[in-house]
Design a protein around this motif. Sequence first.
Motif, PDB file in Angstrom:
ATOM      1  N   LYS A 194       2.926 -26.835  13.127  1.00 17.93           N
ATOM      2  CA  LYS A 194       1.245 -25.597  12.453  1.00 17.93           C
ATOM      3  C   LYS A 194       1.905 -24.017  12.461  1.00 17.93           C
ATOM      4  CE  LYS A 194      -3.171 -23.998  12.972  1.00 17.93           C
ATOM      5  NZ  LYS A 194      -4.063 -24.261  13.843  1.00 17.93           N
ATOM      6  N   GLN A 197       4.415 -23.531   9.544  1.00 19.36           N
ATOM      7  CA  GLN A 197       3.833 -23.910   8.029  1.00 19.36           C
ATOM      8  C   GLN A 197       3.133 -22.753   8.048  1.00 19.36           C
ATOM      9  OE1 GLN A 197       2.162 -27.950   7.403  1.00 19.36           O
ATOM     10  NE2 GLN A 197       4.324 -28.987   8.270  1.00 19.36           N
ATOM     11  N   GLN A 198       1.989 -22.055   8.769  1.00 18.85           N
ATOM     12  CA  GLN A 198       1.856 -21.347   8.309  1.00 18.85           C
ATOM     13  C   GLN A 198       2.112 -19.920   8.194  1.00 18.85           C
ATOM     14  OE1 GLN A 198      -1.130 -20.810  11.908  1.00 18.85           O
ATOM     15  NE2 GLN A 198      -2.352 -19.083  11.003  1.00 18.85           N
ATOM     16  N   TYR A 202       1.582 -21.170   4.432  1.00 20.75           N
ATOM     17  CA  TYR A 202       0.361 -20.906   4.168  1.00 20.75           C
ATOM     18  C   TYR A 202       0.263 -19.075   4.415  1.00 20.75           C
ATOM     19  CZ  TYR A 202      -0.028 -25.887   4.167  1.00 20.75           C
ATOM     20  OH  TYR A 202       0.383 -27.019   3.569  1.00 20.75           O
ATOM     21  N   THR A 205      -1.820 -17.942   6.324  1.00 23.23           N
ATOM     22  CA  THR A 205      -3.510 -18.454   6.557  1.00 23.23           C
ATOM     23  C   THR A 205      -3.786 -19.774   7.603  1.00 23.23           C
ATOM     24  OG1 THR A 205      -3.282 -19.070   4.057  1.00 23.23           O
ATOM     25  CG2 THR A 205      -3.775 -16.670   5.060  1.00 23.23           C
ATOM     26  N   TRP A 206      -4.788 -20.649   7.690  1.00 26.60           N
ATOM     27  CA  TRP A 206      -5.302 -21.803   7.594  1.00 26.60           C
ATOM     28  C   TRP A 206      -6.113 -22.184   7.208  1.00 26.60           C
ATOM     29  CZ3 TRP A 206      -0.722 -24.612   9.125  1.00 26.60           C
ATOM     30  CH2 TRP A 206      -1.084 -25.925   8.634  1.00 26.60           C
ATOM     31  N   LYS A 207      -6.470 -23.476   6.689  1.00 22.92           N
ATOM     32  CA  LYS A 207      -7.540 -24.351   6.127  1.00 22.92           C
ATOM     33  C   LYS A 207      -7.689 -25.545   6.703  1.00 22.92           C
ATOM     34  CE  LYS A 207      -7.161 -22.783   0.992  1.00 22.92           C
ATOM     35  NZ  LYS A 207      -7.088 -23.183   0.011  1.00 22.92           N
ATOM     36  N   TYR A 210      -5.154 -28.124   6.099  1.00 23.13           N
ATOM     37  CA  TYR A 210      -4.073 -29.203   6.093  1.00 23.13           C
ATOM     38  C   TYR A 210      -3.745 -29.712   7.809  1.00 23.13           C
ATOM     39  CZ  TYR A 210      -3.950 -24.720   3.314  1.00 23.13           C
ATOM     40  OH  TYR A 210      -3.615 -23.416   2.383  1.00 23.13           O
ATOM     41  N   ASP A 211      -4.961 -29.634   8.911  1.00 23.99           N
ATOM     42  CA  ASP A 211      -4.181 -30.171   9.652  1.00 23.99           C
ATOM     43  C   ASP A 211      -4.172 -31.712   9.642  1.00 23.99           C
ATOM     44  OD1 ASP A 211      -4.802 -28.465  11.960  1.00 23.99           O
ATOM     45  OD2 ASP A 211      -6.952 -28.240  11.364  1.00 23.99           O
ATOM     46  N   GLU A 313      -2.052 -26.437  -1.406  1.00 24.16           N
ATOM     47  CA  GLU A 313      -3.442 -25.351  -0.671  1.00 24.16           C
ATOM     48  C   GLU A 313      -4.175 -25.215  -1.222  1.00 24.16           C
ATOM     49  OE1 GLU A 313      -2.503 -20.168  -0.030  1.00 24.16           O
ATOM     50  OE2 GLU A 313      -1.070 -21.552  -1.108  1.00 24.16           O
TER      51      GLU A 313
END
Length: 327
Positions: A194, A197-198, A202, A205-207, A210-211, A313
């Motif tokens: 994570k 990737q964050q 991304y 950011t994080w949504k 994505y998890d 995304e």
Amino acid sequence: MALALAVGGTVATQQYGAGPDFGPNLERFTYPWPVQTMTLDVVGQPATMSFMDIAAPRPNGRTVVLLHGKNFCGATWESSTRALTQAGYRVIVPDQIGFCKSSKPRAAQYSFEMLANNTRRLLASRGVTRATMVGHSMGGMLAMRYAIMFPDAVDRLVLVNPLGLVDRSEEGLPYLDVDTLWAGEKKTTYASIKAYQQENYYHGTWKPSYDRWVWMASGMYAGQGRDTVALAHAKTSEMIKTQPVAHELYRLKPPTTVIVGTLDKTAFGRQQVPASLRQFLRAIPLVAPEAVRKMPKGTLVRLDGLGHSPQVEDPARFEQTLLTTIR
């Protein structure tokens, strides 16, 4: 503390912070369509290559092949696949040998030529002689190699934030042997995936959406198959480092569209170079324009405000771009 986690249609009960064990071949992670397998030999041992083959409700006679990146799987293309099939395309989504639901032979010596040849055999077994190839990240490198090896089998090439557009060795990326890479891969966790990737995919950011994909990736490392998965990823990291396509872009004969999220910070191997040299490892949006100019029929499409994985995304925006591109 126990936590119930719904991922890919399954519910996994986990200890807080441990992460679900989906098995080294994602045996307990559900894909959106039935998974089939093709058996082939790798260094004298049988191996299975998993794939999904999704028919369109109103076929237009064309086939699209979606090639996953190193840190993703075929299932990550779920939304794109739905959009493509609704538009009439048959979609074939393989998991390459060494990744996800496919075998990870310990003796395998990975090359993009091997993966491309496997993909060619898979398509032939499905009666597909010509297709549109769409590759994301490492899958972009594979798509390019496939198009170089089998130019008459590709009607159009689409590369989504592809790796391999420059030779990272020329930018100072040092060689790391497989054992060193393997030791690093064994430390992989949900948190490490994570964080990477964050920062790189991304743009900080994080949504919550994505998890699902991070749990999927980390779930291969969570059980007894951890070493097997780590070794496959170490070997394929060496493959990416030592087999760039950058010097062969002039060999890409099909019309080629490079779709780039402009906020992508990915520069393969950045963590392996001294801090003083990191600035010289240019991210994909910075190397893409020069690379596209070397492609005989290359076109660059920029997706402003998106990062390394635009199909994750902002699926709707990406799918509109993709459908427009391959028409």
